[in-house]
Design a protein around this motif. Structure first.
Motif, PDB file in Angstrom:
ATOM      1  N   LEU A 168       0.930  -1.224   0.064  1.00 40.62           N
ATOM      2  CA  LEU A 168       0.055   0.035   0.169  1.00 40.62           C
ATOM      3  C   LEU A 168       0.862   1.119   0.004  1.00 40.62           C
ATOM      4  N   ILE A 169       1.964   1.218   0.873  1.00 44.66           N
ATOM      5  CA  ILE A 169       2.673   2.476   0.871  1.00 44.66           C
ATOM      6  C   ILE A 169       3.457   2.520  -0.594  1.00 44.66           C
ATOM      7  N   SER A 170       3.885   1.460  -1.138  1.00 49.40           N
ATOM      8  CA  SER A 170       4.546   1.684  -2.560  1.00 49.40           C
ATOM      9  C   SER A 170       3.533   2.176  -3.507  1.00 49.40           C
ATOM     10  N   LEU A 171       2.378   1.855  -3.277  1.00 49.87           N
ATOM     11  CA  LEU A 171       1.290   2.286  -4.386  1.00 49.87           C
ATOM     12  C   LEU A 171       0.909   3.800  -4.010  1.00 49.87           C
ATOM     13  N   LEU A 172       0.963   4.200  -3.220  1.00 50.65           N
ATOM     14  CA  LEU A 172       0.804   5.706  -2.633  1.00 50.65           C
ATOM     15  C   LEU A 172       1.958   6.259  -2.960  1.00 50.65           C
ATOM     16  N   LEU A 173       3.309   5.914  -3.038  1.00 51.56           N
ATOM     17  CA  LEU A 173       4.356   6.638  -3.470  1.00 51.56           C
ATOM     18  C   LEU A 173       4.128   6.714  -4.857  1.00 51.56           C
ATOM     19  N   ILE A 174       3.787   5.679  -5.647  1.00 58.55           N
ATOM     20  CA  ILE A 174       3.766   5.749  -7.123  1.00 58.55           C
ATOM     21  C   ILE A 174       2.848   6.884  -7.443  1.00 58.55           C
ATOM     22  N   VAL A 175       1.616   6.759  -6.789  1.00 55.94           N
ATOM     23  CA  VAL A 175       0.558   7.653  -7.010  1.00 55.94           C
ATOM     24  C   VAL A 175       0.937   9.279  -6.783  1.00 55.94           C
ATOM     25  N   SER A 176       1.830   9.400  -5.714  1.00 59.74           N
ATOM     26  CA  SER A 176       2.133  10.703  -5.302  1.00 59.74           C
ATOM     27  C   SER A 176       3.349  10.893  -6.301  1.00 59.74           C
ATOM     28  N   THR A 177       4.236  10.243  -6.700  1.00 54.42           N
ATOM     29  CA  THR A 177       5.190  10.707  -7.742  1.00 54.42           C
ATOM     30  C   THR A 177       4.389  11.054  -9.251  1.00 54.42           C
ATOM     31  N   THR A 178       3.558  10.198  -9.659  1.00 53.60           N
ATOM     32  CA  THR A 178       2.961  10.326 -10.649  1.00 53.60           C
ATOM     33  C   THR A 178       2.206  11.850 -10.535  1.00 53.60           C
ATOM     34  N   SER A 179       1.623  12.101  -9.594  1.00 55.89           N
ATOM     35  CA  SER A 179       0.765  13.184  -9.562  1.00 55.89           C
ATOM     36  C   SER A 179       1.668  14.455  -9.607  1.00 55.89           C
ATOM     37  N   TRP A 180       2.731  14.370  -8.934  1.00 57.03           N
ATOM     38  CA  TRP A 180       3.932  15.478  -8.968  1.00 57.03           C
ATOM     39  C   TRP A 180       4.572  15.543 -10.182  1.00 57.03           C
ATOM     40  N   ALA A 181       4.782  14.335 -11.087  1.00 56.78           N
ATOM     41  CA  ALA A 181       5.176  14.515 -12.217  1.00 56.78           C
ATOM     42  C   ALA A 181       4.228  15.159 -13.259  1.00 56.78           C
ATOM     43  N   GLU A 182       2.901  15.031 -12.984  1.00 52.46           N
ATOM     44  CA  GLU A 182       1.980  15.786 -13.725  1.00 52.46           C
ATOM     45  C   GLU A 182       2.024  17.108 -13.911  1.00 52.46           C
ATOM     46  N   THR A 183       2.687  17.867 -12.758  1.00 49.04           N
ATOM     47  CA  THR A 183       2.742  19.251 -12.818  1.00 49.04           C
ATOM     48  C   THR A 183       4.048  19.698 -13.106  1.00 49.04           C
ATOM     49  N   LYS A 184       4.003  20.444 -14.121  1.00 53.49           N
ATOM     50  CA  LYS A 184       5.603  20.924 -14.358  1.00 53.49           C
ATOM     51  C   LYS A 184       5.735  22.459 -14.076  1.00 53.49           C
ATOM     52  N   THR A 185       6.892  22.506 -13.450  1.00 51.65           N
ATOM     53  CA  THR A 185       7.221  23.950 -12.918  1.00 51.65           C
ATOM     54  C   THR A 185       8.474  24.622 -13.337  1.00 51.65           C
ATOM     55  N   TYR A 186       8.392  25.897 -13.738  1.00 46.35           N
ATOM     56  CA  TYR A 186       9.641  26.493 -14.273  1.00 46.35           C
ATOM     57  C   TYR A 186       9.539  27.976 -14.184  1.00 46.35           C
ATOM     58  N   THR A 187      10.724  28.727 -14.283  1.00 46.33           N
ATOM     59  CA  THR A 187      10.675  29.954 -14.298  1.00 46.33           C
ATOM     60  C   THR A 187      11.312  30.772 -15.508  1.00 46.33           C
ATOM     61  N   ILE A 188      10.610  31.810 -15.632  1.00 45.26           N
ATOM     62  CA  ILE A 188      10.951  32.753 -16.825  1.00 45.26           C
ATOM     63  C   ILE A 188      11.328  34.179 -16.307  1.00 45.26           C
ATOM     64  N   THR A 189      12.141  34.920 -17.419  1.00 44.96           N
ATOM     65  CA  THR A 189      12.460  36.364 -16.752  1.00 44.96           C
ATOM     66  C   THR A 189      11.864  37.246 -17.924  1.00 44.96           C
ATOM     67  N   ALA A 190      10.968  37.933 -17.008  1.00 42.22           N
ATOM     68  CA  ALA A 190      10.269  39.185 -17.686  1.00 42.22           C
ATOM     69  C   ALA A 190      11.261  40.017 -18.405  1.00 42.22           C
ATOM     70  N   PRO A 191      10.923  41.193 -19.293  1.00 39.96           N
ATOM     71  CA  PRO A 191      11.835  42.039 -20.026  1.00 39.96           C
ATOM     72  C   PRO A 191      12.533  42.661 -19.207  1.00 39.96           C
ATOM     73  N   ASP A 192      11.825  43.118 -17.888  1.00 41.40           N
ATOM     74  CA  ASP A 192      12.617  44.088 -17.130  1.00 41.40           C
ATOM     75  C   ASP A 192      13.283  43.289 -16.012  1.00 41.40           C
ATOM     76  N   GLY A 193      13.391  41.832 -16.206  1.00 39.39           N
ATOM     77  CA  GLY A 193      14.327  41.120 -15.287  1.00 39.39           C
ATOM     78  C   GLY A 193      13.639  40.459 -14.220  1.00 39.39           C
ATOM     79  N   VAL A 194      12.218  40.595 -13.843  1.00 37.62           N
ATOM     80  CA  VAL A 194      11.698  40.178 -12.895  1.00 37.62           C
ATOM     81  C   VAL A 194      11.353  38.465 -13.210  1.00 37.62           C
ATOM     82  N   THR A 195      11.625  37.675 -12.433  1.00 36.55           N
ATOM     83  CA  THR A 195      11.308  36.256 -12.163  1.00 36.55           C
ATOM     84  C   THR A 195      10.107  35.915 -12.080  1.00 36.55           C
ATOM     85  N   ILE A 196       9.376  35.147 -12.988  1.00 37.15           N
ATOM     86  CA  ILE A 196       7.931  34.915 -13.171  1.00 37.15           C
ATOM     87  C   ILE A 196       7.974  33.155 -12.951  1.00 37.15           C
ATOM     88  N   ALA A 197       7.346  32.747 -12.037  1.00 35.29           N
ATOM     89  CA  ALA A 197       7.146  31.579 -11.576  1.00 35.29           C
ATOM     90  C   ALA A 197       5.888  30.789 -12.386  1.00 35.29           C
TER      91      ALA A 197
END
Length: 302
Positions: free
Chosen positions: A15-44
């Motif tokens: 059960l713990i392994s299954l929950l870890l797999i589900v959790s890892t899968t859910s995390w993988a479904e969200t992609k996060t990154y940052t970009i830089t605006a023209p005036d240098g501000v970092t946008i998440a």
């Protein structure tokens, strides 16, 4: 007996392994990154849903962040779309410039949105703006035109920062700009409560309140003076636009806001939610998600 204990342990481990797999899968479904605006501000930036789906960019309001849209990004009904959120400058985990001009100049907020569209390679996205997020879209349309988007949906949208359109709460807005920490935090709590006719559950409210406390004090003081190029934005666009308000909105006057928008652009449509305040996408989330899906499908039909 030992056999049963061992079997139970194996089941627990599975059960713990299954929950870890589900959790890892859910995390993988969200992609996060940052970009830089023209005036240098970092946008998440955050992405979820279907990577190859129709892009929908969700833009939060004052004192919010991408967490404002959890009822959308977690909705099974919307998982077929490519859902893109980002934290506005001065909010969440994006950069927080120390200069008031970084917030009063509406073009800078427009540039942030343009940078998100370009960096995410979002083709023909539908833009969704809540409250201040609507003003960001208006400034984007004024600066960049509507050639790169499919349409826009304003939710409790700020059309202009004018007394006939914005509900007067002088004590709250004065408190938001106060240097006294207690006064400032109390004003943030009161502002957040005013967003809802039906208050969210305690955990959600506490999360959103903590989220509000992250927002830049400089931004909170400066943003009432933000420029909004409404005539060049709303007035000039020819792409489909839908305004959605709660009739119980305690922060924005729906009727004058809709009237002003339609005076600028007669093609704009509107919907009213009778059971909602300033945040219909949370207060009547299921209905909102259906209406959002219908609007996206309508404006992106070949």
């Amino acid at each position: 007996m030992l056999h049963l204990i061992a079997l139970d342990a194996l089941r627990r481990l599975a059960l713990i392994s299954l929950l870890l797999i589900v959790s890892t899968t859910s995390w993988a479904e969200t992609k996060t990154y940052t970009i830089t605006a023209p005036d240098g501000v970092t946008i998440a930036v955050q992405e979820s849903g279907a990577p190859d789906g129709q892009p929908v960019i969700l833009i939060h309001g004052l004192l919010g962040s991408h967490l404002s849209w959890e009822a959308q990004v977690r909705s099974p009904a919307l998982q077929g779309y490519r859902l893109i959120t980002y934290d506005l400058r001065g909010h969440g985990v994006s950069g927080m410039p120390s200069s008031p001009e970084a917030y009063t100049d509406g073009r800078r907020w427009a540039d942030d949105l343009a940078a998100v569209i370009a960096a995410s390679n979002a083709h023909n996205p539908v833009l969704v703006g809540w409250s201040l997020g609507a003003a960001v879209i208006t400034n984007y349309l004024a600066a960049y035109g509507d050639g790169r988007i499919a349409g826009a949906l304003y939710v409790g949208g700020v059309i202009e920062l004018q007394p006939d359109q914005i509900v007067a709460h002088p004590a709250v807005y004065h408190g938001l700009s106060s240097a006294d920490l207690r006064t400032h935090l109390d004003a943030e709590r009161e502002f957040l409560a005013l967003c809802f006719q039906t208050q969210p559950d305690t955990v959600t409210f506490q999360r959103l309140l903590a989220n509000a406390a992250l927002a830049s004090p400089t931004m909170q003081d400066a943003v009432p003076s933000m420029t909004i190029a409404v005539a060049e934005g709303l007035g000039a666009t020819r792409k489909p636009m839908l305004l959605l308000y709660g009739t119980q909105d305690a922060l924005v006057h729906p009727e004058p806001s809709i009237a002003r928008a339609k005076a600028l652009n007669s093609n704009i449509r509107s919907i009213m939610y009778s059971q909602s305040g300033h945040a219909p996408f949370l207060e009547e989330a299921d209905r909102f998600n259906r209406d959002l899906s219908a609007f996206v499908d309508e404006v992106t039909q070949p």
